[in-house]
Structures are given as structure tokens and as C-alpha cells.
Scaffold this active site. Structure first.
Site, mmCIF file in Angstrom:
data_model
loop_
_atom_site.group_PDB
_atom_site.id
_atom_site.type_symbol
_atom_site.label_atom_id
_atom_site.label_comp_id
_atom_site.label_asym_id
_atom_site.label_seq_id
_atom_site.Cartn_x
_atom_site.Cartn_y
_atom_site.Cartn_z
ATOM 1 N N HIS A 98 0.833 -1.209 0.000
ATOM 2 C CA HIS A 98 0.000 0.000 0.000
ATOM 3 C C HIS A 98 0.862 1.252 0.000
ATOM 4 O O HIS A 98 1.005 1.879 1.033
ATOM 5 C CB HIS A 98 -0.886 -0.011 1.250
ATOM 6 C CG HIS A 98 -1.995 0.991 1.252
ATOM 7 N ND1 HIS A 98 -1.808 2.310 1.609
ATOM 8 C CD2 HIS A 98 -3.312 0.875 0.946
ATOM 9 C CE1 HIS A 98 -2.968 2.950 1.530
ATOM 10 N NE2 HIS A 98 -3.895 2.123 1.133
ATOM 11 N N PHE A 99 1.425 1.640 -1.118
ATOM 12 C CA PHE A 99 1.354 0.945 -2.387
ATOM 13 C C PHE A 99 2.775 0.655 -2.830
ATOM 14 O O PHE A 99 3.676 1.382 -2.433
ATOM 15 C CB PHE A 99 0.661 1.813 -3.430
ATOM 16 C CG PHE A 99 -0.751 2.147 -3.058
ATOM 17 C CD1 PHE A 99 -1.077 3.352 -2.453
ATOM 18 C CD2 PHE A 99 -1.773 1.217 -3.259
ATOM 19 C CE1 PHE A 99 -2.373 3.655 -2.101
ATOM 20 C CE2 PHE A 99 -3.071 1.523 -2.910
ATOM 21 C CZ PHE A 99 -3.374 2.732 -2.337
#
Lengths: 133, 179
Positions: free
Chosen positions: B39-40
Site C-alpha cells: 500500500h502501495f
């Protein structure tokens, strides 16, 4: 002292916040669970907001009784509320309008008693009480 | 075969604790945390849901302390949550929680998340959080006696909270005497 209209209007605003519904969805006869989609946790949210909004104390179970009959066969028979049960209901919720319910007192229809108007009447009663709360 | 137990503590330390009123906890974000990998990829940002979890843990402990952690306090509703900015690995999150309302059935808390970096702090999220106390009878039926909310994992945190609460009470008593 708040007028009935003012109380209704504040109750309506409280429900809009607590239940995330539009103002247009709120009518006096709208039921909290059926029409407005309230879940059990929302009842607690509503109580918090009403206490803050009106500066009152709402004892646990006074506005939204948690288990009115407790499966007592004196009060409920074959899924229908008995006359004794109706008296108990009247005593526990004097601010509720039982006229329609009495015609067909199915236990499953009890949640339909919880309407916007019922809350406004309850608040009126609390504000009118001599000691306040 | 060894079983890996996942840890689920989203606050590192309480730095202030005022019984029944407010508390402040910090969480340091480390690039080593698993969630940053996904993430991410290439842009590691703290997921909003995990910030909310940290707020909920801080708030749940603030509220649970009122009953000496005997009740099972669970997150029940988030009426509103707003996010204004991002938190990145290397930041320190500051969770400020304040009791808005407490009743026998549950409590509501206002939580704010700030990021501290380079001597400055900025508000990046805010949420109102509702806790319910799991009905004692019902939860015994489902889960037995063990208090799974305030269990062994949180022990260190809960002990530190007691110490801070006592310090805060002592300071208040001292201030009251001086008046």
C-alpha cells in the site's frame, strides 16, 4: 421552553445525523428500523445525540426498552402480545402510540412502534417533567 | 510446526492519560511494516483504515479503563471520519482521543491523528468513534470468560496506562491543594 414543532425539528435533525438519511425521509410516522434503516448500534447513537441536544438524561432502557417481555408467557402467547403484555407495554412506553398495534399485537411488529413521533413525544415528556430529568 | 501469531497493536506507547477524559498515544511508522509493501508498491502510505484502528485502540483503552478493563469494549460505529493528509514511513503518528459521552452501554470518543515530523505537527485525520460494551451474558455464551479485547497482547500498554493515570491523578490532586 421548546414548542412541539421545535422539538420535532431537533429530533429530525438528530436522526438525519445519526442515521445518515435525508431530511425528506423523516416523517412523523416513519419507523426507525423499517423506514429509516436503523441498526441496534444506531439506537445508542440516537440516545447520545438526544441527551446532548436536549440536555437531558435518558436512563438505560427508558426510551428504547431492551427486552420488554423477556419471553414471559404472561405477556406473549403464540407470538402475540396478551392483554397483560399490552398493559406492561403501556406502562413502559407511555409516549408510544399503541392504537394501531393493539388491533393486531404481533410481537414482531413491536419495532414499528419506534417512530419519529414517538421520540418527539418522549422528549416532550422529559422536558415537561417538574424536575427536568 | 510453529504457528505465527499476527500482532494487532496499532499504537506504540501512551504518553498522556487522563482517566475518563482524554489520552494521547504515539505510533511510529516503519518501512519494515508489512502493509507498506502493498500500500502501495513504490509509494508507501499508511492506510486510512489502519489509522482508524489505531485511534480505535487508543479510544477503546481510554474508555475501557473506566471499568478497569473488565468490560469487553468493541468498536461499534464510526459516524464520521475525515482525512486531510498522508502519513509516510518515518513519520510519527500522534493519536489524541477524548471522551465525548459515556453510558453503561457504550461510549463515544473524538479522535484526531496528527503527524509529527521535523518539530512540527499537522492534523491529518479526525473521526468520531463509537464503542459498545459487549453484553456480558451474550459474550459469555459466544466466547467464554476470557476477555479477548483486553488480552495479554495489550498487557504492557494497559500497565503503562495505569501508571500514567495515577501520575495524572496525583498532579491534579497537587494542583487542587495549591489553589
Amino acid at each position: 421552553m421548546l414548542s412541539q414543532d421545535q422539538i420535532y425539528s431537533k429530533v429530525s435533525a438528530t436522526l438525519v445525523e445519526a442515521l445518515n438519511v435525508d431530511e425528506d425521509d423523516i416523517t412523523p410516522e416513519a419507523t426507525l428500523q423499517g423506514d429509516l434503516g436503523a441498526e441496534s448500534i444506531d439506537f445508542l447513537d440516537i440516545v447520545f445525540r438526544l441527551e446532548r441536544e436536549f440536555g437531558i438524561k435518558i436512563p438505560r432502557g427508558e426510551l428504547f426498552p431492551e427486552s420488554i417481555f423477556q419471553g414471559d408467557p404472561d405477556f406473549v402467547q403464540n407470538g402475540r402480545v396478551t392483554d397483560k403484555g399490552l398493559s406492561e407495554l403501556r406502562a413502559r412506553m407511555p409516549f408510544a402510540d399503541l392504537s394501531d398495534f393493539e388491533k393486531n399485537p404481533e410481537v414482531t411488529a413491536i419495532s414499528d412502534l419506534f417512530t419519529v413521533h414517538m421520540i418527539a413525544r418522549y422528549i416532550q415528556g422529559k422536558l415537561d417533567a417538574p424536575n427536568g430529568n | 510446526m510453529r504457528f505465527l501469531v499476527m500482532r494487532w497493536i496499532w499504537i506504540d506507547r501512551f504518553v498522556e492519560f487522563h482517566r475518563g477524559k482524554a489520552a494521547r498515544a504515539v505510533k511510529n511508522l516503519s518501512l519494515a511494516e508489512d502493509h507498506f509493501a502493498d500500500h502501495f508498491p513504490g509509494f508507501p502510505v499508511m492506510p486510512a483504515a489502519l489509522m482508524l484502528e489505531g485511534l480505535a485502540q487508543a479510544g477503546g483503552i481510554l474508555v475501557g479503563e473506566l471499568n478497569e478493563f473488565r468490560e469487553k469494549v468493541v468498536l461499534a460505529k464510526i459516524p464520521a471520519a475525515r482525512f486531510f493528509g498522508e502519513a509516510l514511513a518515518g513519520d510519527q503518528l500522534i493519536y489524541d482521543v477524548e471522551v465525548l459521552h459515556a453510558r453503561p452501554e457504550g461510549a463515544s470518543v473524538l479522535g484526531k491523528v496528527s503527524v509529527a515530523a521535523n518539530g512540527k505537527s499537522a492534523l491529518i485525520a479526525e473521526a468520531e468513534i463509537f464503542f459498545a460494551y459487549l453484553d456480558q451474558a451474550r459474550s459469555r455464551q459466544l466466547f467464554g470468560e476470557h476477555n479477548f479485547v483486553f488480552g495479554s497482547e495489550l498487557r504492557l500498554l494497559l500497565d503503562s496506562v495505569r501508571v500514567l493515570a495515577e501520575q495524572s491523578d496525583a498532579q491534579k490532586a497537587l494542583a487542587a491543594q495549591e489553589v
